[in-house]
Design an enzyme around this catalytic site. Structure first.
Site, PDB file in Angstrom:
ATOM      1  N   ASN A 157      -0.722   7.854   2.400  1.00  0.00           N
ATOM      2  CA  ASN A 157      -0.329   7.433   3.750  1.00  0.00           C
ATOM      3  C   ASN A 157       1.111   7.891   3.992  1.00  0.00           C
ATOM      4  O   ASN A 157       2.036   7.312   3.435  1.00  0.00           O
ATOM      5  CB  ASN A 157      -0.453   5.903   3.842  1.00  0.00           C
ATOM      6  CG  ASN A 157       0.140   5.339   5.122  1.00  0.00           C
ATOM      7  OD1 ASN A 157       0.394   6.076   6.079  1.00  0.00           O
ATOM      8  ND2 ASN A 157       0.362   4.026   5.135  1.00  0.00           N
ATOM      9  N   SER A 216       3.418   0.253  -3.697  1.00  0.00           N
ATOM     10  CA  SER A 216       4.267   0.795  -4.755  1.00  0.00           C
ATOM     11  C   SER A 216       3.494   1.451  -5.897  1.00  0.00           C
ATOM     12  O   SER A 216       3.875   1.343  -7.070  1.00  0.00           O
ATOM     13  CB  SER A 216       5.219  -0.292  -5.288  1.00  0.00           C
ATOM     14  OG  SER A 216       6.077  -0.738  -4.238  1.00  0.00           O
TER      15      SER A 216
HETATM   16  P1  PGA Z   1       4.038   2.310  -0.698  1.00  0.00           P
HETATM   17  O1  PGA Z   1       3.164   2.106   0.646  1.00  0.00           O
HETATM   18  O2  PGA Z   1       3.161   3.061  -1.669  1.00  0.00           O
HETATM   19  O3  PGA Z   1       5.235   3.112  -0.251  1.00  0.00           O
HETATM   20  O4  PGA Z   1       4.373   0.953  -1.194  1.00  0.00           O
HETATM   21  C1  PGA Z   1       1.795   1.834   0.614  1.00  0.00           C
HETATM   22  C2  PGA Z   1       1.217   1.723   2.004  1.00  0.00           C
HETATM   23  O5  PGA Z   1       1.897   1.189   2.895  1.00  0.00           O
HETATM   24  O6  PGA Z   1       0.081   2.161   2.253  1.00  0.00           O
END
Ligand code: PGA
Length: 249
Positions: free
Chosen positions: A9, A210
């Site tokens: 994403n 994360s």
């Molecule tokens: P992140 O975002 O991997 O940066 O924590 C995940 C998401 O919002 O789909």
């Protein structure tokens, strides 16, 4: 057997030119074809994916859509426009849209039903905030989001659910693999009650929050976790490829 899905994403990052470069780089890196790879870029970058489609192994989708096919809805994007650009997926109910744009479960359900009706595969995002987790309400909240999101929807094997605890998104603090497994099993049990055992066995449920090359392996060995929705760590094709190749990282 459910095929693992690793979806990136990009949120509000990258220009069309940067997207084209990324598509070229990621396709040049080796990855295991038993894993499905998808990127969810901003709307404008979808054009780059469409343009590269004959020489790219990356599936793709949009970060949002509107709940009507067409009409006087200034600034909105119809699922038909996404299909026109070759999208397979559409992300619905991401916590940033729920929290910053005020999207309700009702809106998300309207979008989800139209997505399926028109032929897009929704990735329905659900997840509790830190306060909800600390007050012992995580399952209640996630259960409601799943039931609301799928209201009036018949079993569909292509639908994907992503469990993304809000406190783990973009914070560097991921859920433990066993907490994620526990919640994802809980979601699968809801699907089983609503849609039956076969549909529950077929439906893919991802973890998000994360995820990085260093922790993807712990999630992927869990029985019910079928992949990951990756934000920050999907922006660099090399880092994303290390997540995709979780079996060898
Ligand atoms: P992140 O975002 O991997 O940066 O924590 C995940 C998401 O919002 O789909």
């Amino acid at each position: 057997m459910r095929r693992p899905l690793i979806a990136g994403n990009w949120k509000m990052h990258k220009t069309v030119r940067e997207a084209s470069e990324y598509i070229r780089e990621l396709n040049e890196l080796p990855w295991d074809d038993s894993v499905e790879v998808a990127v969810i870029p901003p709307f404008t970058c979808l054009f780059a994916f469409w343009e590269a489609r004959s020489r790219s192994r990356i599936r793709y989708g949009a970060q949002n859509m509107f709940w009507a096919r067409e009409g006087a809805f200034t600034g909105e994007i119809s699922p038909l426009m996404l299909l026109d650009l070759g999208c397979d997926y559409v992300l619905l109910g991401h916590s940033e849209r729920r929290q910053i744009m005020g999207e309700s479960d009702r809106m998300i359900n309207d979008k989800l039903r139209l997505a399926l009706e028109t032929g897009l595969l929704p990735i329905l995002c659900v997840g509790e905030t830190l306060e909800e987790r600390e007050s012992g309400k995580a399952k209640e909240v996630v259960g409601e989001q799943v039931r609301w999101g799928l209201q009036g929807v018949s079993p569909h094997p292509g639908l994907v659910i992503a469990y993304e605890p809000v406190w783990a998104i973009g914070t560097g603090v991921n859920a433990t693999a066993s907490d994620a497994q526990d919640m994802i099993r809980f979601v699968r049990d809801i699907i089983q009650k609503e849609w039956g055992a076969q549909a529950a066995q077929e439906l893919r449920i991802l973890y998000g929050g994360s995820v990085k090359p260093e922790n993807i392996g712990e999630f992927m060995v869990q029985d019910d976790i079928d992949g990951a929705l990756v934000g920050g760590a999907s922006l660099d094709p090399k880092v994303f490829a290390d997540i995709i190749n979780f079996r060898s990282t």
